[in-house]
Design a protein around this motif. Sequence first.
Motif, short mmCIF file in Angstrom:
data_model
loop_
_atom_site.label_atom_id
_atom_site.label_comp_id
_atom_site.label_asym_id
_atom_site.label_seq_id
_atom_site.Cartn_x
_atom_site.Cartn_y
_atom_site.Cartn_z
N GLN A 31 2.84 24.61 24.61
CA GLN A 31 3.92 24.49 25.58
C GLN A 31 3.83 25.61 26.61
O GLN A 31 3.27 26.66 26.36
CB GLN A 31 5.28 24.57 24.86
CG GLN A 31 5.51 23.46 23.85
CD GLN A 31 5.47 22.08 24.49
OE1 GLN A 31 6.09 21.85 25.52
NE2 GLN A 31 4.73 21.17 23.87
N PRO A 32 4.40 25.42 27.83
CA PRO A 32 4.41 26.48 28.83
C PRO A 32 5.31 27.64 28.40
O PRO A 32 6.16 27.48 27.51
CB PRO A 32 4.96 25.79 30.09
CG PRO A 32 5.74 24.63 29.56
CD PRO A 32 5.02 24.18 28.32
N ILE A 33 5.11 28.80 29.03
CA ILE A 33 5.94 29.97 28.71
C ILE A 33 7.38 29.70 29.13
O ILE A 33 7.64 29.32 30.28
CB ILE A 33 5.40 31.23 29.43
CG1 ILE A 33 4.01 31.57 28.89
CG2 ILE A 33 6.34 32.41 29.26
CD1 ILE A 33 3.33 32.70 29.61
N PRO A 34 8.34 29.87 28.22
CA PRO A 34 9.74 29.53 28.54
C PRO A 34 10.39 30.54 29.48
O PRO A 34 9.96 31.70 29.57
CB PRO A 34 10.43 29.54 27.18
CG PRO A 34 9.61 30.47 26.35
CD PRO A 34 8.20 30.32 26.82
N ILE A 35 11.40 30.11 30.20
CA ILE A 35 12.19 31.00 31.05
C ILE A 35 13.16 31.78 30.15
O ILE A 35 13.89 31.20 29.35
CB ILE A 35 12.96 30.21 32.13
CG1 ILE A 35 11.97 29.50 33.06
CG2 ILE A 35 13.88 31.13 32.93
CD1 ILE A 35 12.63 28.58 34.06
N PRO A 55 11.09 40.78 41.45
CA PRO A 55 9.99 39.83 41.27
C PRO A 55 9.10 39.64 42.49
O PRO A 55 7.93 39.29 42.34
CB PRO A 55 10.72 38.53 40.90
CG PRO A 55 11.97 38.98 40.24
CD PRO A 55 12.38 40.24 40.97
N SER A 56 9.60 39.87 43.67
CA SER A 56 8.80 39.65 44.88
C SER A 56 7.93 40.85 45.25
O SER A 56 7.19 40.79 46.24
CB SER A 56 9.73 39.32 46.06
OG SER A 56 10.63 40.40 46.29
N GLN A 57 8.00 41.93 44.50
CA GLN A 57 7.34 43.18 44.88
C GLN A 57 6.08 43.44 44.04
O GLN A 57 5.92 44.50 43.45
CB GLN A 57 8.32 44.34 44.75
CG GLN A 57 9.52 44.22 45.68
CD GLN A 57 10.55 45.31 45.45
OE1 GLN A 57 10.92 45.61 44.32
NE2 GLN A 57 11.02 45.91 46.53
N ALA A 58 5.17 42.48 44.03
CA ALA A 58 3.94 42.61 43.24
C ALA A 58 3.07 43.77 43.74
O ALA A 58 2.42 44.46 42.94
CB ALA A 58 3.15 41.31 43.29
N TYR A 92 4.95 40.78 28.89
CA TYR A 92 6.26 40.13 29.02
C TYR A 92 6.89 40.46 30.38
O TYR A 92 7.51 39.61 31.02
CB TYR A 92 7.21 40.59 27.91
CG TYR A 92 6.74 40.24 26.52
CD1 TYR A 92 6.85 38.95 26.03
CD2 TYR A 92 6.21 41.22 25.69
CE1 TYR A 92 6.44 38.62 24.75
CE2 TYR A 92 5.79 40.90 24.40
CZ TYR A 92 5.90 39.62 23.94
OH TYR A 92 5.49 39.31 22.67
N PHE A 93 6.72 41.70 30.83
CA PHE A 93 7.26 42.13 32.12
C PHE A 93 6.63 41.34 33.26
O PHE A 93 7.31 40.85 34.16
CB PHE A 93 7.02 43.63 32.31
CG PHE A 93 7.48 44.18 33.62
CD1 PHE A 93 8.83 44.43 33.86
CD2 PHE A 93 6.57 44.46 34.63
CE1 PHE A 93 9.26 44.94 35.08
CE2 PHE A 93 6.99 44.97 35.85
CZ PHE A 93 8.34 45.22 36.07
N VAL A 94 5.30 41.21 33.21
CA VAL A 94 4.57 40.51 34.27
C VAL A 94 4.91 39.01 34.27
O VAL A 94 5.17 38.42 35.33
CB VAL A 94 3.05 40.72 34.11
CG1 VAL A 94 2.27 39.81 35.05
CG2 VAL A 94 2.69 42.18 34.36
N MET A 146 8.35 39.49 36.54
CA MET A 146 7.66 39.38 37.82
C MET A 146 7.25 37.94 38.13
O MET A 146 6.85 37.63 39.24
CB MET A 146 6.44 40.30 37.85
CG MET A 146 6.77 41.78 37.69
SD MET A 146 7.87 42.43 38.98
CE MET A 146 6.81 42.35 40.42
N ARG A 147 7.30 37.07 37.13
CA ARG A 147 7.01 35.63 37.28
C ARG A 147 5.59 35.38 37.80
O ARG A 147 5.36 34.56 38.70
CB ARG A 147 8.04 34.97 38.19
CG ARG A 147 9.47 35.09 37.65
CD ARG A 147 10.48 34.66 38.68
NE ARG A 147 11.84 35.03 38.27
CZ ARG A 147 12.90 35.00 39.07
NH1 ARG A 147 12.76 34.60 40.33
NH2 ARG A 147 14.09 35.37 38.62
N LEU A 148 4.64 36.10 37.20
CA LEU A 148 3.23 35.96 37.56
C LEU A 148 2.46 35.37 36.39
O LEU A 148 2.93 35.40 35.25
CB LEU A 148 2.66 37.34 37.93
CG LEU A 148 3.27 38.01 39.16
CD1 LEU A 148 2.78 39.45 39.27
CD2 LEU A 148 2.91 37.23 40.43
N PRO A 149 1.24 34.82 36.61
CA PRO A 149 0.45 34.26 35.51
C PRO A 149 0.10 35.33 34.48
O PRO A 149 0.03 36.52 34.80
CB PRO A 149 -0.80 33.72 36.22
CG PRO A 149 -0.40 33.54 37.64
CD PRO A 149 0.61 34.61 37.93
#
Length: 562
Positions: free
Chosen positions: A496-500, A414-417, A351-353, A357-360
Amino acid sequence: MSGISPSEASSAIVPKSEKLKFSTKLTYGAGDLGPAITANILVFYLLFFFTDVAGLPAGLASSILMIGKIADAINDPIVGIMSDRTRSRWGRRLPWMLFGAVPFGIIYYLQWIIPHFSSDRAANQWWLFGYYVLIGILFNIAYTMVNLPYTALTPELTQDYNERTSLNSFRFAFSIGGSILSLILYILIIDSYAENPAQGYEVLGILCGVVSVVAILWCTLRIQERGADPILNQRQKKLLGILLIAIGSGFGFCGIDRLISTSGGVDYQNISAGLLSVLIIAFGITLLFANPESHLIDDDAARQLEAQQAPSIPFKEQLQIVFTNKPFLFVIGIYLCSWLAVQLTASILVYFVVSWMRLPEQQSGMVALAVQGTALVMLFFWQTVSKKFDKKVVYFMGMSLWIVAQVLLFMLQPSQAGLMYFGAIMAGFGVSVAYLIPWSMIPDVIELDELKTGKRREGVFYAFMVLLQKFGLALGLFLVGIALEAAGFIEREAGQPIPIQPETALWAIRLAIGPLPALFLIGGLILAYFYPITREVHAEIRLKLQERYRDGTTPSESDLLE
């Protein structure tokens, strides 16, 4: 205190050496491969599977996990006591592993299918809830049947202080290695079934179940308990070893053929064939050249087996013994704190990722690989360090690094992968210690109890350690699921895609990935500071036990450690 000081114990008489052969350590370690592969995928992805693949609400999904863990905690002491009371020519533990292996693999697969009960979405969710509760209870029973007797083998195989740490390092090398392999399979399979994740999880369940059964049988058919007969005699081991090498070679050829036919492309099919090939061939080789450990079949071993077969103490009295053993209470607390941190981080990681972090989704597998890969590399480093320092000192070193990693994960944006992977590697330093040290402490505690009572009750101690740990985990996972639902978490509908997620849900995810695990780790450090069994104290315990088995006497109460 005892009549022998720690300095006298360490210098006057040296306890009898009980070194183990490499093949014995390797085979024993393999026994944890199956439980590790299955448990790792369950920890990281079962909650996500329930919410984002099966389509269950977060609160309902976490309730399934809580019920399963509570049922698991209840059956642990039952199986532990029953294994302590088991009488067979093969010993007390191996028969449980032998007869539990196949049900373990089958029920694990059933955990990952999504039956359709009703066209009404709400009704179908409740039917799925009932199905997964039932399968979860059955799987946890099967898991306990193979895993609890397995863990109780450690003090029976060797009583050497350093050798136990070495034995556990092999065990957790397979455990972490199995976790890594399961994550690799997860990444490859989910990528192959990106359009149909439900089928991907089903394939993952089949493969992990098969590998688990093979690994458990490898340990069961090769290991011999102290003072007992092996399940297979030398001739049977050699014949089965030859057959397994032939079968393993067949899997190897299939994997190579698949690799060639796909022009060198690596997928889950050739990886699975290669894994089964290596596993089965190694199984066969260790059977083919199996030789018993001398200290497991000598006169002392026979005397200890006879002592173990004395009439059992009533359950109520066993409870009193377990909970009046002060070092054991410290180990329970240390283990509970460490694994609450592990389980909370693992269950919320995907869930965190994905959401913060907005990653696949597959990136969560890569992060988990960074943790487990580092833990595997560091495991043997910590095992070497533990030869020079007491176990609790090593625990302090690893946990301190881990706490820093948890704080870093909470602060990530989110930008600090890149920093996310750095934090995962730092956490791996501590996770390896959480695997190694608490389980190395338990055999020492069991021998203190044996010194006081004249009986060995590994099953009882291991069962109650795991019981309390699972009650804690059940509550922790339930609260995480309830907190997510209360924070407005939105589950994904099938196809369905993962919701925001809303900001409140994102805050709940971040708190569960950082501050909460860090608090548990700090609690573990406090308990470790007061843990009383040092290297010198353990040497004293072993000397007194050797005197008892040699002379057939029981020390007076004044001679026993407080």
